[in-house]
Design a protein around this motif. Sequence first.
Motif, short mmCIF file in Angstrom:
data_model
loop_
_atom_site.label_atom_id
_atom_site.label_comp_id
_atom_site.label_asym_id
_atom_site.label_seq_id
_atom_site.Cartn_x
_atom_site.Cartn_y
_atom_site.Cartn_z
N MET A 123 45.81 45.88 -6.15
CA MET A 123 44.57 46.29 -6.80
C MET A 123 44.42 45.61 -8.16
O MET A 123 43.36 45.07 -8.50
N TRP A 124 45.50 45.60 -8.93
CA TRP A 124 45.47 45.07 -10.29
C TRP A 124 45.24 43.56 -10.30
O TRP A 124 44.45 43.05 -11.11
N GLU A 125 45.90 42.84 -9.40
CA GLU A 125 45.74 41.38 -9.36
C GLU A 125 44.31 41.00 -9.00
O GLU A 125 43.76 40.05 -9.57
N ALA A 126 43.70 41.73 -8.08
CA ALA A 126 42.31 41.45 -7.71
C ALA A 126 41.38 41.72 -8.90
O ALA A 126 40.43 40.96 -9.15
N TYR A 127 41.68 42.77 -9.63
CA TYR A 127 40.87 43.13 -10.80
C TYR A 127 41.00 42.07 -11.90
O TYR A 127 40.02 41.69 -12.53
N LEU A 128 42.22 41.57 -12.10
CA LEU A 128 42.45 40.57 -13.15
C LEU A 128 41.71 39.27 -12.86
O LEU A 128 41.24 38.61 -13.79
N GLU A 129 41.61 38.90 -11.58
CA GLU A 129 40.89 37.68 -11.23
C GLU A 129 39.45 37.74 -11.71
O GLU A 129 38.87 36.73 -12.11
N TRP A 130 38.87 38.94 -11.63
CA TRP A 130 37.49 39.10 -12.13
C TRP A 130 37.47 39.29 -13.64
O TRP A 130 36.64 38.71 -14.33
N LYS A 131 38.41 40.08 -14.15
CA LYS A 131 38.39 40.44 -15.57
C LYS A 131 38.53 39.23 -16.48
O LYS A 131 37.89 39.17 -17.54
N LYS A 132 39.32 38.27 -16.07
CA LYS A 132 39.55 37.11 -16.94
C LYS A 132 38.30 36.24 -17.10
O LYS A 132 38.25 35.38 -17.98
N ALA A 203 39.88 49.31 -12.42
CA ALA A 203 40.40 48.43 -11.37
C ALA A 203 40.25 49.07 -9.99
O ALA A 203 39.86 48.41 -9.02
N PHE A 204 40.53 50.38 -9.91
CA PHE A 204 40.37 51.07 -8.62
C PHE A 204 38.92 51.06 -8.18
O PHE A 204 38.60 50.74 -7.03
N GLU A 205 38.01 51.40 -9.10
CA GLU A 205 36.58 51.44 -8.76
C GLU A 205 36.07 50.04 -8.39
O GLU A 205 35.21 49.89 -7.52
N PHE A 206 36.62 49.02 -9.05
CA PHE A 206 36.24 47.65 -8.74
C PHE A 206 36.62 47.32 -7.29
O PHE A 206 35.80 46.80 -6.52
N CYS A 207 37.86 47.61 -6.91
CA CYS A 207 38.32 47.31 -5.56
C CYS A 207 37.58 48.14 -4.51
O CYS A 207 37.31 47.67 -3.41
N LYS A 208 37.25 49.37 -4.88
CA LYS A 208 36.51 50.22 -3.95
C LYS A 208 35.11 49.65 -3.71
O LYS A 208 34.62 49.60 -2.58
N THR A 209 34.47 49.20 -4.79
CA THR A 209 33.13 48.62 -4.69
C THR A 209 33.15 47.35 -3.86
O THR A 209 32.20 47.07 -3.11
N LYS A 210 34.22 46.58 -3.98
CA LYS A 210 34.33 45.32 -3.24
C LYS A 210 34.81 45.52 -1.81
O LYS A 210 34.99 44.54 -1.08
N GLY A 211 35.03 46.79 -1.41
CA GLY A 211 35.46 47.07 -0.04
C GLY A 211 36.89 46.65 0.25
O GLY A 211 37.24 46.36 1.40
#
Length: 477
Positions: A123-132, A203-211
């Motif tokens: 979850m965190w790695e996927a979020y970081l790809e967007w966050k950066k 990060a959790f909400e981001f991954c949930k939104t992205k399915g």
Amino acid sequence: MRADKRPQSCDVTVYSDKGSLALRFPKRHNPLWEQLDGKSLNGKPKCLGIGKYGYKDNPEDWKRAAQLAIALEADLDHPEWEKLFDPTLAKYGLGGGKYSKLADVLQLPGAKQPEPEITAGEMWEAYLEWKKTVVEETTFKDAFKMMSNALHGKVWHRKTGKHFQSEVNLSTIRLDNKAEILIAVKAIKIYRKTYFLNELNRAFEFCKTKGMLVNPTTENPFVLDNFSTPAVTTQQKYASKIVNGEEKEWHEVLDEKELENDRRAFTKEERDIIVKAFYESSQTGINQYAPLIEFYFLTGCRTSEALALTWKDVDFERNLIRFSKSLGVTTKKIKETKTGEVRFFYFSNNSRLKDLLLNLKDKSSNNLVFPSKTGKYHSQSSIGKKWLGSKHPRILSDGTEIEYYYPGIVRQLADEGKISGYLPQYHTRHTYITLTAHANKHDNNALLYIATACGNSVDVILRHYLGVSEKTGIVEV
């Protein structure tokens, strides 16, 4: 004991009996459950407990149970239920009971082992790809690297200057394992932990939104209320306080932010004492910072703005300095100013600031106005060490570890009583604004210039630097 029921949104109902929550299925689902259980229900509806986290007194557990009921009914009543329904119940977060091994023995059409939920690390790695892509590079490198280390259980050991792996590794825990996540998060020690938890929540909400979640009913385990404690407890809020040596009740004390304003400043005399001490210091390497410290006091610019200043930004013909960029603390890359604006700072022909700049220009062979000894950018940490001081651990020949403390110039001046007290280096900015604003407080044009040159507002200068009261007598016309 009478069972507790609440309004339902589907035929699979949630009820509470003896303190625990359970699901009751409509009789149309009986043939399936009789096959799974291997026995007849004798016309009674199937009841299924939802596990150790289903307590009737917990509103969140009722909410979770209702979501499970909806998910189960949707799968069981779907035309292709054989492909959707998971007989092991792991898909619904109920795995681990007697149904966990049924997929190995039952040959239901389309039955297959469910995919495990993603881990907190995934979850965190996927979020970081967007966050950066949406935060400053410096912020990403500083804050998010520290949070990533905390997530993976890497703890900094100051004496060795290295990270070591702790037993708590949140990154390996799956998002549907709420109990283990709760334990891991509570064990993590990190600066600005609330900030960290907020980012995990996002990060959790981001991954949930992205399915990206395997199970759509997986709950967010990083809800802040589960972990946070009040910044100010009730006892602290209503405790008496000592103000100027006198004990006062909580309702008699002014707002603490007003009592301890962050915009404290040195006096003019203290400013000159500090600058002189830097120039005259016998400590190795201290006096090279003297022109920089004097510049901070004479312009009120932010620390990173002076470090990025080049001679192209100084116009001696028009007597102005252009502040258009700043230096990233860790990246050492040039970026915008804090406000994203370009500011012009004017000085007079016979000013102390112009003399300082001309003297530096005559001796300079570097594009930077304030280069380090190696000709590169100064680091903010090195400035802080010369200002406040630094600690250096040493290991003696007998193996004993000791720590030497070397006080910085301003810390030493405060300890020796040569100035009234210690303030961080950033207060050079507050000192310039305070001294200049008070010297020009009856000139509105001057106040507007100070605000513009320092990236501030007249309102802030009036309220926080000059202490102008909001109450005034208005002459009616």
